[in-house]
Write a protein that holds these residues in place. Structure first.
Motif, short mmCIF file in Angstrom:
data_model
loop_
_atom_site.label_atom_id
_atom_site.label_comp_id
_atom_site.label_asym_id
_atom_site.label_seq_id
_atom_site.Cartn_x
_atom_site.Cartn_y
_atom_site.Cartn_z
N VAL A 135 -1.63 12.00 -2.24
CA VAL A 135 -1.87 10.57 -2.44
C VAL A 135 -3.17 10.21 -1.73
CG1 VAL A 135 -0.97 8.24 -2.06
CG2 VAL A 135 0.61 10.12 -2.49
N PRO A 136 -4.11 9.61 -2.46
CA PRO A 136 -5.35 9.22 -1.77
C PRO A 136 -5.10 8.07 -0.81
CG PRO A 136 -5.39 8.43 -4.03
CD PRO A 136 -4.14 9.25 -3.87
N LEU A 137 -5.22 8.36 0.48
CA LEU A 137 -4.99 7.34 1.51
C LEU A 137 -6.10 7.42 2.55
CD1 LEU A 137 -1.17 7.96 2.23
CD2 LEU A 137 -2.16 6.12 0.88
N ASN A 138 -6.42 6.26 3.10
CA ASN A 138 -7.35 6.20 4.22
C ASN A 138 -6.73 5.27 5.27
OD1 ASN A 138 -7.77 3.63 3.18
ND2 ASN A 138 -9.79 4.08 2.38
N ASP A 139 -7.47 5.01 6.34
CA ASP A 139 -6.92 4.15 7.40
C ASP A 139 -6.56 2.77 6.89
OD1 ASP A 139 -7.05 6.14 9.30
OD2 ASP A 139 -9.02 5.53 10.06
N ALA A 140 -7.37 2.21 5.99
CA ALA A 140 -7.07 0.89 5.44
C ALA A 140 -5.75 0.92 4.68
CB ALA A 140 -8.21 0.42 4.53
N ASP A 141 -5.51 1.98 3.90
CA ASP A 141 -4.24 2.12 3.18
C ASP A 141 -3.07 2.20 4.16
OD1 ASP A 141 -4.87 2.36 0.28
OD2 ASP A 141 -6.04 4.08 0.96
N ASN A 142 -3.27 2.97 5.22
CA ASN A 142 -2.19 3.12 6.20
C ASN A 142 -1.82 1.78 6.84
OD1 ASN A 142 -1.94 5.87 5.76
ND2 ASN A 142 -3.40 6.39 7.36
N TRP A 143 -2.81 1.01 7.24
CA TRP A 143 -2.53 -0.30 7.83
C TRP A 143 -1.87 -1.22 6.80
CZ3 TRP A 143 -2.06 -1.03 12.73
CH2 TRP A 143 -2.80 -0.26 13.62
N LEU A 144 -2.34 -1.16 5.56
CA LEU A 144 -1.74 -1.98 4.50
C LEU A 144 -0.28 -1.59 4.28
CD1 LEU A 144 -2.08 -4.12 2.28
CD2 LEU A 144 -2.75 -2.27 0.74
N HIS A 145 0.00 -0.30 4.26
CA HIS A 145 1.38 0.15 4.07
C HIS A 145 2.28 -0.28 5.22
CE1 HIS A 145 -0.16 3.48 1.18
NE2 HIS A 145 -0.03 2.31 0.57
N LEU A 146 1.77 -0.24 6.43
CA LEU A 146 2.54 -0.71 7.57
C LEU A 146 2.86 -2.21 7.41
CD1 LEU A 146 3.82 -0.42 10.39
CD2 LEU A 146 1.54 -0.87 11.35
N GLY A 147 1.85 -3.00 7.07
CA GLY A 147 2.06 -4.44 6.89
C GLY A 147 3.01 -4.75 5.74
N LEU A 148 2.83 -4.06 4.62
CA LEU A 148 3.72 -4.27 3.48
C LEU A 148 5.15 -3.88 3.82
CD1 LEU A 148 1.67 -2.98 0.41
CD2 LEU A 148 2.61 -5.26 0.71
N GLY A 149 5.30 -2.73 4.45
CA GLY A 149 6.64 -2.26 4.79
C GLY A 149 7.36 -3.21 5.71
N LEU A 150 6.70 -3.60 6.79
CA LEU A 150 7.32 -4.54 7.73
C LEU A 150 7.57 -5.90 7.08
CD1 LEU A 150 5.41 -3.77 11.05
CD2 LEU A 150 7.78 -3.20 10.48
N GLY A 151 6.57 -6.38 6.33
CA GLY A 151 6.70 -7.69 5.68
C GLY A 151 7.86 -7.74 4.70
N MET A 152 7.95 -6.73 3.83
CA MET A 152 9.03 -6.71 2.84
C MET A 152 10.39 -6.57 3.52
SD MET A 152 7.30 -4.41 -0.18
CE MET A 152 8.66 -4.55 -1.34
N LEU A 153 10.47 -5.71 4.50
CA LEU A 153 11.72 -5.50 5.21
C LEU A 153 12.16 -6.77 5.94
CD1 LEU A 153 13.67 -3.13 5.72
CD2 LEU A 153 12.38 -2.62 7.77
#
Length: 178
Positions: A108-126
């Motif tokens: 999966v193409p990921l960079n630091d921006a993707d990682n921070w976005l995934h953290l925010g999305l994960g916490l936000g949705m949860l």
């Protein structure tokens, strides 16, 4: 049927995923569009010039949005989407942190921006799924079937039926009272 807050939030999140998935295929919004690969870390395309994307990455966002819209049709489905999606995105965040970029496991193409976005999305949705679930806990969410009788009880136009225990207690009170 009136949508609950849970359903409304799940719908908004789903539409955001659809929008991001579609924008990933728009040259200009996705920079270096000609370098987009189907999958893998070799894709050089960047959504908004920030987030690494691939065809598969965009298709997953679109699929996530479609599934979210379908699940948002019921309260329990919307809650499942928000909490389950939050867990999935927290898993993607961990994947981005733990998998070495450029390794065979890096599909999966990921960079630091993707990682921070995934953290925010994960916490936000949860957090939204749990918080809205607690707020709506006293509602009618077993398949979102609320009958006219339920509406009448809620509006005060109809008296709630006594439980068997309440009727028995009143009967016993009448027998013991002189």
């Amino acid at each position: 049927m009136t949508a609950t807050k849970m359903q409304l939030v799940a719908t908004i999140v789903s539409v955001a995923f659809l929008l991001v998935g579609a924008l990933g295929f728009v040259p200009g919004i996705t920079t270096d569009y000609s370098q987009m690969e189907f999958a893998g870390h070799e894709s050089g395309a960047m959504l908004f010039g920030i987030f690494e994307v691939s065809v598969l990455h965009n298709l997953v966002h679109l699929l996530f949005g479609v599934v979210g819209l379908a699940l948002a049709m019921s309260w329990s489905g919307a809650r499942t989407f928000l909490i389950g999606g939050g867990v999935i995105y927290l898993g993607l965040w961990l994947y981005g942190l733990l998998v070495e970029q450029g390794s065979d496991a890096d599909f999966v193409p990921l960079n630091d921006a993707d990682n921070w976005l995934h953290l925010g999305l994960g916490l936000g949705m949860l957090i939204l799924g749990v918080a809205l679930g607690a707020e709506d806990r006293r509602g009618y969410h077993d398949g979102d079937r609320r009958t006219d009788r339920d509406e009448a009880y809620a509006s005060g136009g109809m008296r709630r039926r006594d439980t068997r225990a309440e009727r028995r207690s009143r009967r016993n009170d009448r027998r013991t009272t002189p």
